[in-house]
Design a protein around this motif. Structure first.
Motif, PDB file in Angstrom:
ATOM      1  N   ARG A  77       0.826  -1.211   0.000  1.00  0.00           N
ATOM      2  CA  ARG A  77       0.000   0.000   0.000  1.00  0.00           C
ATOM      3  C   ARG A  77       0.866   1.269   0.000  1.00  0.00           C
ATOM      4  NH1 ARG A  77      -4.767   0.365   3.968  1.00  0.00           N
ATOM      5  NH2 ARG A  77      -5.597   1.580   2.223  1.00  0.00           N
ATOM      6  N   ASP A 229     -16.237   3.352  -1.492  1.00  0.00           N
ATOM      7  CA  ASP A 229     -16.317   2.855  -0.116  1.00  0.00           C
ATOM      8  C   ASP A 229     -17.569   3.368   0.577  1.00  0.00           C
ATOM      9  OD1 ASP A 229     -15.224   5.427  -0.319  1.00  0.00           O
ATOM     10  OD2 ASP A 229     -14.259   5.266   1.652  1.00  0.00           O
ATOM     11  N   ASN A 257     -12.481  -3.085  -8.683  1.00  0.00           N
ATOM     12  CA  ASN A 257     -12.327  -2.739  -7.270  1.00  0.00           C
ATOM     13  C   ASN A 257     -13.322  -3.531  -6.441  1.00  0.00           C
ATOM     14  OD1 ASN A 257     -10.357  -0.327  -7.106  1.00  0.00           O
ATOM     15  ND2 ASN A 257     -11.740   0.241  -8.775  1.00  0.00           N
ATOM     16  N   LEU A 273      -9.341 -10.334   1.715  1.00  0.00           N
ATOM     17  CA  LEU A 273      -8.864  -9.527   0.585  1.00  0.00           C
ATOM     18  C   LEU A 273      -7.349  -9.361   0.620  1.00  0.00           C
ATOM     19  CD1 LEU A 273     -11.575  -6.733   0.182  1.00  0.00           C
ATOM     20  CD2 LEU A 273     -11.386  -8.934  -0.969  1.00  0.00           C
ATOM     21  N   GLY A 278      -5.246  -7.076  -1.351  1.00  0.00           N
ATOM     22  CA  GLY A 278      -5.877  -5.906  -0.751  1.00  0.00           C
ATOM     23  C   GLY A 278      -5.483  -5.751   0.695  1.00  0.00           C
ATOM     24  N   ALA A 285     -12.478  -3.504   4.347  1.00  0.00           N
ATOM     25  CA  ALA A 285     -11.266  -3.709   3.548  1.00  0.00           C
ATOM     26  C   ALA A 285     -11.568  -3.435   2.077  1.00  0.00           C
ATOM     27  CB  ALA A 285     -10.747  -5.137   3.728  1.00  0.00           C
ATOM     28  N   SER A 286     -10.501  -3.373   1.288  1.00  0.00           N
ATOM     29  CA  SER A 286     -10.679  -3.095  -0.139  1.00  0.00           C
ATOM     30  C   SER A 286      -9.568  -3.757  -0.943  1.00  0.00           C
ATOM     31  CB  SER A 286     -10.686  -1.583  -0.393  1.00  0.00           C
ATOM     32  OG  SER A 286      -9.453  -1.009  -0.004  1.00  0.00           O
ATOM     33  N   LEU A 287      -9.823  -3.833  -2.227  1.00  0.00           N
ATOM     34  CA  LEU A 287      -8.885  -4.453  -3.164  1.00  0.00           C
ATOM     35  C   LEU A 287      -9.035  -3.776  -4.517  1.00  0.00           C
ATOM     36  CD1 LEU A 287      -7.086  -6.861  -4.308  1.00  0.00           C
ATOM     37  CD2 LEU A 287      -9.246  -8.073  -4.655  1.00  0.00           C
ATOM     38  N   SER A 288      -7.916  -3.485  -5.152  1.00  0.00           N
ATOM     39  CA  SER A 288      -7.905  -2.972  -6.523  1.00  0.00           C
ATOM     40  C   SER A 288      -7.050  -3.912  -7.347  1.00  0.00           C
ATOM     41  CB  SER A 288      -7.326  -1.547  -6.566  1.00  0.00           C
ATOM     42  OG  SER A 288      -7.366  -1.046  -7.883  1.00  0.00           O
ATOM     43  N   ILE A 289      -7.586  -4.350  -8.487  1.00  0.00           N
ATOM     44  CA  ILE A 289      -6.895  -5.371  -9.274  1.00  0.00           C
ATOM     45  C   ILE A 289      -7.119  -5.130 -10.756  1.00  0.00           C
ATOM     46  CG2 ILE A 289      -8.870  -6.961  -9.161  1.00  0.00           C
ATOM     47  CD1 ILE A 289      -6.850  -9.254  -8.891  1.00  0.00           C
TER      48      ILE A 289
END
Length: 432
Positions: A77, A229, A257, A273, A278, A285-289
């Motif tokens: 991150r 979010d 996302n 995640l 993530g 929580a979050s994830l970008s891919i």
């Protein structure tokens, strides 16, 4: 030179913690690695002269002697500062970390690690400033209070601690403006967010995982949606599942996302995640891919959910057993004296092995007031009886009690009474 950094798309907690670190480490420079979250951007624009920062490209990495990292410690991150991370790994500079997230496999190597289980990273910096007697003015107090409000849901999230409340109270005593906080904490949805929310509501699918209700909403967007979010949080508030995963893809950008929300003690969405690249908190929580489709991501999420969903707490785990019972002809006058000695407020009524009713202390007191204490229990028992299966989840028992406004549920297994669970049992469980 001291440099303060935080994660990309800094929210109020990250931005406030960075500016608090700038004050704690007098003379430190703050770097914002990649944009600011909605709301934070408006506040920062209004206060740019009070809370200045630089872009990574404006900093000579070789001149940094101490790196202060706030509200994050995962290297994945902090991709915007690779040169500094490399120097940190080679121990060419001192690293201080102030964070409240769980540990992970790719955490930054730190010389000083201040990680505490509080609701907001800003809380840790406020405590340190108070210990050192560092004064703050009303504008600084307002920003720092915004950080705590944002990451604790205004002290409503399960991760909130008394330390967060104490830090917030201190900031209010230093002049933090509630009017300013209300303005920047309650930013209305944009048109893009409204469209994303409507699409998510239409696409929402709910499944069960280890008895937990898990909602997944996969949407395709024409363009990236800032504040996704906030959309996920609103969707979570509307649907109230145990866990929620909002999957948003922008096909022409080749990016997807995922924003996840969960109730405390259900699915650890940060771990789930995190295994996919993530991160975040157990409940947010979050994830970008890149280079994936919505269908492929949903499939991967379903498999991950099956692996991460814990065994839910069952009624059989908390019920009282064996159960004290009475028959319909049991004298009420005797029961009035027996209930306190048994330390129960109600008992099931059984006839020939079958559950036929339940009598509570309220029923007995009512009978006494009405002069019916000479009668038998069968005269005032409640029937038919609301019951719960031994294999049902505790959440189901809670919902049933609330729905029918009752204080106890006899527990059945294959038609046989095997236990009882009361609101007191569940209350004790909720309060830990």
């Amino acid at each position: 030179m001291d440099l303060v950094v935080t994660h990309a798309s800094a929210d109020f907690d990250a931005f406030a913690a960075a500016m608090a670190a700038r004050k704690l480490y007098a003379g430190a420079t703050v770097v914002m690695t990649s944009g600011l979250a909605r709301g934070v951007r408006e506040f920062a624009a209004l206060h740019r002269d009070r809370f200045p920062w630089l872009a990574p490209s404006d900093v000579d990495a070789s001149a940094i002697t101490r790196l202060i990292i706030v509200d994050v410690r995962r290297t994945s991150r902090l991709r915007a500062i690779p040169a500094l991370l490399a120097r940190a790994e080679q121990r060419e500079l001192e690293v201080h970390v102030w964070d409240h997230h769980p540990a992970s496999d790719d955490d930054v190597r730190a010389d000083v690690l201040r990680v505490e289980p509080v609701g907001s990273a800003t809380t840790l910096l406020i405590e340190a400033m108070r210990a050192r007697g560092i004064e703050i003015d009303e504008v600084e107090a307002t920003l720092f209070a915004l950080g705590i409000h944002a990451d604790t849901g205004s002290l409503q999230y399960a991760s909130t601690t008394s330390r967060d409340a104490e830090a917030l109270a201190h900031l209010l005593s230093r002049g933090a403006s509630m009017r300013v906080m209300s303005r920047f904490l309650s930013v209305p949805f944009t048109e893009a967010q409204r469209v994303a929310l409507a699409s998510a509501l239409d696409a929402l699918e709910t499944t069960r995982a280890s008895g937990l209700r898990v909602a997944i909403a996969a949407v395709e967007l024409d363009a990236p949606c800032e504040g996704l979010d906030e959309v996920a949080s609103e969707l979570f508030r509307l649907e109230l599942p145990h866990a929620l995963f909002l999957v948003a893809t922008v096909p022409r950008r080749g990016r997807a996302n995922v924003v996840a929300r969960a109730r405390e003690g259900t699915i650890d969405v940060a771990s789930l995640l995190g295994a996919m690249g993530g991160g975040g908190h157990p409940t947010a929580a979050s994830l970008s891919i890149r280079d994936t489709t919505g269908d492929a991501l949903v499939h991967a999420l379903r498999e991950a959910i099956a692996r991460h969903a814990p065994r839910p707490l069952r009624v059989t785990d908390v019920m009282r057993s064996p159960v004290r019972t009475i028959t319909p002809d049991h004298p009420l006058a005797r029961l009035r004296d027996e209930l306190p000695s048994w330390r129960v407020s109600g008992v099931p009524v059984v006839n020939a092995g079958a559950l036929v009713g339940i009598v509570s202390s309220d029923d007995v007191e009512r009978a006494e007031r009405e002069g019916r204490l000479h009668l038998a229990a069968g005269s005032c028992m409640s029937a038919p009886v609301r019951t719960v299966d031994a294999c049902a989840s505790v959440e189901e028992a809670l919902d049933r009690m609330a729905q029918h406004r009752i204080g106890r549920l006899p527990v059945m297994r294959d038609g046989v009474l095997v236990g009882i669970v009361t609101r007191g049992d569940l209350r004790a469980l909720l309060y830990g």
